[in-house]
Design an enzyme around this catalytic site. Structure first.
Site, mmCIF file in Angstrom:
data_model
loop_
_atom_site.group_PDB
_atom_site.id
_atom_site.type_symbol
_atom_site.label_atom_id
_atom_site.label_comp_id
_atom_site.label_asym_id
_atom_site.label_seq_id
_atom_site.Cartn_x
_atom_site.Cartn_y
_atom_site.Cartn_z
ATOM 1 N N HIS A 39 0.851 -1.159 -0.330
ATOM 2 C CA HIS A 39 0.138 -0.025 -0.024
ATOM 3 C C HIS A 39 1.030 1.354 -0.097
ATOM 4 O O HIS A 39 0.367 2.139 -0.381
ATOM 5 C CB HIS A 39 -0.787 0.111 1.391
ATOM 6 C CG HIS A 39 -2.027 -1.065 0.985
ATOM 7 N ND1 HIS A 39 -1.781 -2.094 1.558
ATOM 8 C CD2 HIS A 39 -3.198 -0.805 0.688
ATOM 9 C CE1 HIS A 39 -3.230 -2.980 1.490
ATOM 10 N NE2 HIS A 39 -4.034 -1.898 1.101
ATOM 11 N N ASP B 231 -4.392 -5.535 -8.365
ATOM 12 C CA ASP B 231 -4.472 -4.742 -6.873
ATOM 13 C C ASP B 231 -4.782 -3.176 -7.463
ATOM 14 O O ASP B 231 -4.256 -2.759 -8.366
ATOM 15 C CB ASP B 231 -3.391 -4.962 -6.070
ATOM 16 C CG ASP B 231 -3.820 -5.012 -4.601
ATOM 17 O OD1 ASP B 231 -4.852 -4.356 -4.294
ATOM 18 O OD2 ASP B 231 -3.169 -5.444 -3.659
#
Length: 479
Positions: A181, A252
């Site tokens: 992330h 993702d």
């Protein structure tokens, strides 16, 4: 074949803000946008989610509606209460694949009733590094031979009601010591090690008929310097070639730090989208943040320009659009009803690991030691105190931080029983220091994350999940 503009629109799955579909999203869906991804910010309850998905389906049949509902610590449907099922690591600890199938089927039935067509789960990752900051309880375990049957069972159960499963994060995030992330992890793995370890659960998911696989923003040096999301060797040669996957490959979220850090926002997202499509990805997830129409415009413009220049073959884009559309199949008919936690409680009870004799001697002080949740999980109700206070009159629930030693010692006076609840204490030096400083107090330790090393010989209860049902099961055991 449709125009590049239409095909570019058809492969994008954005997130959005609000609990109803904004006007721009409804217009784009009507014009052919691939679909949307739901997060906790979009959820009030099941009835509201069903109404929201009906809004989108009213604009166009076959729209893809995804959600990131892993159960356990990563829940969207139960963001306000805590999950009605334990997470993967707890299911792995229970070690009953038939129970895993039943839990996933209960989740699939609920998602079908809410109008969701694809669930971005299960994690086929393994828990491989003690300092892993993001997978943890989201995996079924660390042993590929033991975790793989649960991955396959989850896929089978979830897809029973027509909701597509999505195994993630290919080729496996568990050995990474950085969170994708925020940074780009490099896996300390050779291709041979990956085949023997990380790829084993993905192969099991594929054999079970999983309809989608999500890429991880992860670098394997032997495959080159590009993360798997942009890496043709990873997606086309290994995932499709060696493992034989024929379904949809979903990225993702493309705005994550691992890939957007080098590519910026709007223009960078467009470049990332093109690179992913060229590598073999089909559906482009930009769901982690709430996006607006201008971000979609930039992405679509970049894709169309890549087709016009010959960088991205039109046939590759059309293939991606077709695979994305296949994820919009309406799930089996199901009715929204009250959430039933009985099966989840059964699984959570079976997962409990008991060390010593963690029994109460009268009403306890329960200290819930709070630490920052992972980005994947986000904030949600957590803690044992409220559950024990309900079951054992006279219980005092105390929420504390790792530096609140004096506060805890003062509160503990007058209590014969003290319960200290942690979440992956082994990853938080200040929490470990707190536990060491509390050595003068006889306390029961309850660990709700990855257990880590067993420190000391005191009584301990491991739940392997911070879900509502796992905390409830721990409270019932102690009471």
């Amino acid at each position: 074949m449709s125009s590049p503009e239409k095909l570019a629109e058809a492969v994008v799955l954005p997130g959005f803000a609000g609990t109803t579909a904004p006007d721009w999203l409804r217009r784009r869906v009507a014009d052919g946008l691939g679909g949307a991804i739901l997060f906790g910010r979009n959820v009030v309850d099941d009835e509201q989610v069903a109404a929201l998905t009906a809004q989108l389906r009213g604009e166009r049949d076959g729209v893809v509606v995804g959600i990131d509902e892993e159960g356990g610590d990563v829940t969207r449907l139960d963001v306000n209460t805590g999950s009605f099922v334990p997470g993967p690591l707890a299911l792995g600890a229970a070690d009953d694949p038939e129970l895993t199938t039943a839990v996933a089927a209960a989740l699939g039935e609920r998602l079908a009733a809410c109008g969701v067509t694809i669930n971005l789960a299960p994690c086929a990752d393994l828990t491989l590094a003690a300092e892993d900051p993001i997978i943890g309880v989201r995996a079924f375990g660390s042993d590929p031979a033991k975790a793989s049957p649960h991955v396959a069972a989850y896929v089978t159960g979830l897809q029973k009601y027509g909701v597509a499963a999505c195994a993630k994060h290919f080729p496996g995030h568990g050995a990474a010591t950085e969170d994708s992330h925020v940074a780009l992890p490099v896996l300390p793995r050779t291709p041979e090690e990956l085949r023997d370890i990380e790829l084993v659960p993905f192969a099991a998911a594929i054999r079970a008929g999983v309809r989608a696989v999500m890429t991880g923003h992860l670098v394997v040096r032997a495959w080159g310097d590009e993360p798997a999301t942009f890496n043709r060797a990873a997606l086309t040669d290994v995932l499709r070639g060696e493992l034989g996957f024929t379904g949809a490959v979903i990225t993702d979220a493309l705005e994550m730090g691992a890939v957007s850090g080098g590519y910026g926002r709007h223009d960078g997202l467009g470049l990332s989208a093109v690179r992913a499509l060229k590598a073999g990805a089909d559906a482009l997830c930009i769901g982690g943040a709430a996006f607006e129409a201008d971000a979609l415009d930039a992405i679509n413009a970049a894709i169309v320009a890549a087709v016009a220049s010959g960088e991205l073959p039109l046939e590759r884009l059309a293939e991606a659009a077709e695979r994305t559309a296949a994820l919009g199949t309406d799930p089996a008919p199901a009715t929204v009803g009250p959430v039933d936690r009985r099966l989840g409680l059964e699984a959570a009870r079976k997962a409990l690991r008991v060390t010593g004799e963690p029994r109460l001697d009268g009403p306890p002080l329960v200290v819930d030691v709070e630490t920052e949740p992972t980005i994947a999980a986000g904030p949600m109700p957590w803690g044992l105190g409220a559950h024990l206070a309900e079951l054992v009159p006279g219980t005092r629930a105390l929420t504390a931080g790792p530096d609140d030693l004096e506060k805890i010692l003062e509160a503990a006076q007058g209590f014969r029983s003290v319960v200290v609840v942690t979440r992956e204490a082994h990853r938080h030096p200040r929490v470990r220091a707190l536990l060491s400083a509390l050595s003068t107090v006889d306390f029961i330790r309850v660990e709700t994350g990855v257990p880590g090393p067993v420190d000391g010989d005191g009584p301990r209860l491991d739940t392997f999940s911070g879900s509502y049902v796992s905390l409830r099961a721990a409270a019932e055991y102690l009471a």
